[in-house]
Design a protein around this motif. Structure first.
Motif, PDB file in Angstrom:
ATOM      1  N   ILE A  51       0.897  -1.302   0.029  1.00  0.00           N
ATOM      2  CA  ILE A  51       0.017   0.015  -0.125  1.00  0.00           C
ATOM      3  C   ILE A  51       0.614   1.301   0.072  1.00  0.00           C
ATOM      4  O   ILE A  51       0.474   2.331  -0.725  1.00  0.00           O
ATOM      5  CB  ILE A  51      -0.752  -0.172   1.209  1.00  0.00           C
ATOM      6  N   LEU A  52       1.766   1.042   0.939  1.00  0.00           N
ATOM      7  CA  LEU A  52       2.575   2.641   0.875  1.00  0.00           C
ATOM      8  C   LEU A  52       3.226   2.890  -0.246  1.00  0.00           C
ATOM      9  O   LEU A  52       3.328   4.088  -0.706  1.00  0.00           O
ATOM     10  CB  LEU A  52       3.591   2.297   2.179  1.00  0.00           C
ATOM     11  N   ASP A  53       3.888   1.984  -0.994  1.00  0.00           N
ATOM     12  CA  ASP A  53       4.554   2.374  -2.364  1.00  0.00           C
ATOM     13  C   ASP A  53       3.736   3.036  -3.294  1.00  0.00           C
ATOM     14  O   ASP A  53       4.084   3.904  -4.029  1.00  0.00           O
ATOM     15  CB  ASP A  53       5.211   1.032  -3.035  1.00  0.00           C
ATOM     16  N   ASP A  54       2.365   2.286  -3.443  1.00  0.00           N
ATOM     17  CA  ASP A  54       1.305   3.105  -4.032  1.00  0.00           C
ATOM     18  C   ASP A  54       0.848   4.233  -3.776  1.00  0.00           C
ATOM     19  O   ASP A  54       0.847   5.298  -4.847  1.00  0.00           O
ATOM     20  CB  ASP A  54       0.101   1.906  -4.187  1.00  0.00           C
ATOM     21  N   ARG A  71       2.657   6.564  -1.975  1.00  0.00           N
ATOM     22  CA  ARG A  71       3.802   7.479  -2.259  1.00  0.00           C
ATOM     23  C   ARG A  71       3.824   7.735  -3.749  1.00  0.00           C
ATOM     24  O   ARG A  71       4.258   8.766  -3.908  1.00  0.00           O
ATOM     25  CB  ARG A  71       5.018   6.596  -1.903  1.00  0.00           C
ATOM     26  N   GLU A  72       3.451   6.732  -4.635  1.00  0.00           N
ATOM     27  CA  GLU A  72       3.597   7.184  -6.116  1.00  0.00           C
ATOM     28  C   GLU A  72       2.709   8.229  -6.481  1.00  0.00           C
ATOM     29  O   GLU A  72       3.207   8.963  -7.295  1.00  0.00           O
ATOM     30  CB  GLU A  72       3.367   5.623  -6.907  1.00  0.00           C
ATOM     31  N   VAL A  73       1.417   8.000  -6.152  1.00  0.00           N
ATOM     32  CA  VAL A  73       0.499   9.188  -6.332  1.00  0.00           C
ATOM     33  C   VAL A  73       0.758  10.314  -5.729  1.00  0.00           C
ATOM     34  O   VAL A  73       0.637  11.628  -6.404  1.00  0.00           O
ATOM     35  CB  VAL A  73      -0.657   8.457  -5.736  1.00  0.00           C
ATOM     36  N   ALA A  74       1.346  10.488  -4.565  1.00  0.00           N
ATOM     37  CA  ALA A  74       1.812  11.651  -3.757  1.00  0.00           C
ATOM     38  C   ALA A  74       2.775  12.442  -4.637  1.00  0.00           C
ATOM     39  O   ALA A  74       2.896  13.574  -4.856  1.00  0.00           O
ATOM     40  CB  ALA A  74       1.979  11.562  -2.335  1.00  0.00           C
ATOM     41  N   ALA A  75       3.937  11.583  -4.988  1.00  0.00           N
ATOM     42  CA  ALA A  75       5.335  12.023  -5.776  1.00  0.00           C
ATOM     43  C   ALA A  75       4.541  12.922  -7.181  1.00  0.00           C
ATOM     44  O   ALA A  75       4.985  13.755  -7.561  1.00  0.00           O
ATOM     45  CB  ALA A  75       5.886  11.086  -5.873  1.00  0.00           C
ATOM     46  N   ALA A  76       3.559  11.918  -7.714  1.00  0.00           N
ATOM     47  CA  ALA A  76       3.155  12.456  -8.901  1.00  0.00           C
ATOM     48  C   ALA A  76       2.333  13.733  -8.776  1.00  0.00           C
ATOM     49  O   ALA A  76       2.360  14.503  -9.903  1.00  0.00           O
ATOM     50  CB  ALA A  76       2.349  11.341  -9.619  1.00  0.00           C
ATOM     51  N   TYR A  77       1.639  13.989  -7.563  1.00  0.00           N
ATOM     52  CA  TYR A  77       1.013  15.209  -7.623  1.00  0.00           C
ATOM     53  C   TYR A  77       1.880  16.433  -7.547  1.00  0.00           C
ATOM     54  O   TYR A  77       1.478  17.506  -8.047  1.00  0.00           O
ATOM     55  CB  TYR A  77       0.167  15.196  -6.268  1.00  0.00           C
ATOM     56  N   GLU A 117       1.626   6.841   7.183  1.00  0.00           N
ATOM     57  CA  GLU A 117       2.294   7.528   6.017  1.00  0.00           C
ATOM     58  C   GLU A 117       2.158   8.924   5.974  1.00  0.00           C
ATOM     59  O   GLU A 117       2.951   9.764   5.875  1.00  0.00           O
ATOM     60  CB  GLU A 117       2.170   6.895   4.635  1.00  0.00           C
ATOM     61  N   ILE A 118       0.549   9.067   6.207  1.00  0.00           N
ATOM     62  CA  ILE A 118       0.258  10.624   6.300  1.00  0.00           C
ATOM     63  C   ILE A 118       1.029  11.366   7.209  1.00  0.00           C
ATOM     64  O   ILE A 118       1.071  12.575   7.002  1.00  0.00           O
ATOM     65  CB  ILE A 118      -1.367  10.680   6.259  1.00  0.00           C
ATOM     66  N   GLY A 119       0.985  10.707   8.409  1.00  0.00           N
ATOM     67  CA  GLY A 119       1.598  11.676   9.324  1.00  0.00           C
ATOM     68  C   GLY A 119       3.077  11.950   9.128  1.00  0.00           C
ATOM     69  O   GLY A 119       3.702  12.737   9.565  1.00  0.00           O
ATOM     70  N   ARG A 120       3.662  11.158   8.223  1.00  0.00           N
ATOM     71  CA  ARG A 120       4.937  11.437   7.960  1.00  0.00           C
ATOM     72  C   ARG A 120       5.241  12.511   6.699  1.00  0.00           C
ATOM     73  O   ARG A 120       6.018  12.630   6.193  1.00  0.00           O
ATOM     74  CB  ARG A 120       5.882  10.118   7.339  1.00  0.00           C
ATOM     75  N   THR A 121       4.104  12.901   6.191  1.00  0.00           N
ATOM     76  CA  THR A 121       3.860  13.765   4.882  1.00  0.00           C
ATOM     77  C   THR A 121       3.084  14.996   5.287  1.00  0.00           C
ATOM     78  O   THR A 121       1.884  15.290   4.968  1.00  0.00           O
ATOM     79  CB  THR A 121       3.109  13.027   3.806  1.00  0.00           C
ATOM     80  N   PRO A 122       4.115  16.063   5.697  1.00  0.00           N
ATOM     81  CA  PRO A 122       3.249  17.329   5.835  1.00  0.00           C
ATOM     82  C   PRO A 122       2.690  17.961   4.838  1.00  0.00           C
ATOM     83  O   PRO A 122       1.644  18.774   4.950  1.00  0.00           O
ATOM     84  CB  PRO A 122       4.750  18.124   6.290  1.00  0.00           C
ATOM     85  N   GLN A 123       2.778  17.625   3.593  1.00  0.00           N
ATOM     86  CA  GLN A 123       2.211  18.153   2.325  1.00  0.00           C
ATOM     87  C   GLN A 123       0.668  17.723   2.354  1.00  0.00           C
ATOM     88  O   GLN A 123      -0.209  18.507   1.848  1.00  0.00           O
ATOM     89  CB  GLN A 123       2.760  17.540   1.133  1.00  0.00           C
ATOM     90  N   VAL A 124       0.158  16.812   2.981  1.00  0.00           N
ATOM     91  CA  VAL A 124      -1.054  16.306   3.235  1.00  0.00           C
ATOM     92  C   VAL A 124      -1.594  17.089   4.426  1.00  0.00           C
ATOM     93  O   VAL A 124      -1.396  16.960   5.391  1.00  0.00           O
ATOM     94  CB  VAL A 124      -1.487  14.747   3.491  1.00  0.00           C
TER      95      VAL A 124
END
Length: 386
Positions: free
Chosen positions: A264-267, A269-275, A310-317
């Motif tokens: 799940i996390l790789d998927d 992260r791929e979407v977040a990176a593409a954003y 993962e969201i907790g590690r991603t301040p962009q969210v």
């Protein structure tokens, strides 16, 4: 909210989008005051939705007790959808009482509303009768970039925006997953819709420059950098997306099954990176639980555990809304399946059709009888940490 997806044609589109794209992320629109989400509280806001409804759980029910407990524990948002005809049932006639009352109830709980005025919804439009063909398409001769239609919708916004802004809203959407239509069967309608959205954003900013305007797209459109994503990214403050770890780029026998928990996390992260750059808002964060999809209550719990970590590690969210609060059971499940799919599943392999039917009914973190599922405690903990 009425959804009438032509799913057989959509299957091919979803698989194509899931395959990804090597292009660099497209840049957002020219910087605006609203693009940084200034009306959203600092940090991260965790939200709930009730399957598109603006109604909170009824007072005195087990569901409301759970909901109120989550609010006390740190839940800070509520996500819902409203259709243009609900606000303007006849040309120039406005019915805003239900919308205002829904926002009043959300504000009374101290929650931040995320509102999507779903002009475009998946493969269909939600338009007043005189602009529609009656089956989700445009009426004869109707184009959304017609100045008269833009002005007409602008008059709706003139009324909606002050109501939303006065009740703590930070975002107003004008579409949900409409990439399914424009990247699929109707690409010629994309440019008029983009111009319609651009005009709506300008109208909103004339009233409240800090209120963000966007269109929610699928995670597949983000990942693939689809043309709809690229065009709308250029004229919006933010493009929220819907995310669920569901397999699409696979053989038909595995299509619409869930990812293994460890994938799940790789998927995501791929979407977040593409954003690319800018704040991320997730309109629908989905972990379904039906066994037909390879899921379970335990899988659902593990899915949310991984995504929240993962969201907790991603301040962009900055904003994430769980979709949805409660499962449907029995006759209610059957009614929703009929409303959503109709006979669209009849020509699909039986196992796939069953997965799609079950998906509709088993998205919630609370069972139909009001009993919390194992994922509820994960949601409750995430709310306390947001």
């Amino acid at each position: 909210m009425t959804i009438r997806p032509r799913f057989i044609s959509l299957i091919l589109l979803l698989g194509m989008l899931a395959a990804g794209c090597s292009e660099a992320p497209v840049a957002p629109a020219e910087t605006s005051e609203a693009a940084s989400l200034p009306l959203l509280a600092s940090g991260r806001v965790l939200s709930l939705s009730a399957y598109g409804s603006a109604d909170l759980p009824a007072e005195g029910t087990p569901e409301r007790a759970l909901f109120d407990d989550a609010v006390t524990g740190g839940l800070r948002g509520f996500t819902f959808y409203v259709d243009w005809p609900d606000l303007e049932p006849e040309p120039g006639v406005y019915t805003l009482d239900d919308f205002t009352e829904a926002l009043d109830a959300v504000q009374a709980l101290g929650l931040t509303p995320f509102v999507n005025l779903t002009v475009g919804d998946i493969e269909d439009y939600n338009l007043p009768d005189d602009l529609s063909d009656g089956s989700g398409g445009l009426g004869d001769g109707v184009s959304l970039d017609d100045p008269a239609i833009i002005e007409r919708f602008g008059r709706v916004l003139d009324r909606v925006v002050p109501i939303l802004a006065a009740r703590g809203g930070f975002y107003l959407g004008v579409g949900n997953e409409i990439d399914s239509r424009f990247d699929g069967e109707f690409p010629e309608e994309r440019a008029p819709y983009v111009r319609f959205v651009e005009a709506a954003r300008e109208r909103v900013h004339d009233i409240e420059p800090r209120l963000a305007v966007g269109v929610t797209l699928t995670a597949g459109a983000i990942r693939a950098q689809s043309q709809t994503f690229r065009d709308l990214r250029a004229v919006t403050d933010i493009i929220p997306f819907n995310y669920g770890p569901i397999q699409l780029d696979v053989p038909l026998e595995d299509f619409f099954t869930v990812f293994a928990l460890d994938d799940i996390l790789d998927d995501f992260r791929e979407v977040a990176a593409a954003y690319g750059s800018g704040p991320i808002a997730i309109q629908e964060l989905t972990c379904p639980s039906p066994e037909s999809m390879g899921a379970s209550d335990a899988w659902q719990r593990g899915c949310f555990e991984r995504l929240f970590a993962e969201i907790g590690r991603t301040p962009q969210v900055r904003f994430a809304s769980i979709f949805t609060f409660q499962d449907f059971g029995g006759a209610t499940c059957d009614l929703f399946n009929e409303a959503i799919w109709g006979d669209e599943l009849d020509d699909l392999p039986p196992a796939l059709a069953q997965r799609l039917r079950d998906y509709v009914c088993f998205l919630g973190v609370v069972a139909p009888d009001g009993t919390p599922k194992p994922a509820w405690n994960v949601v409750r903990t995430a709310a306390s940490q947001s």
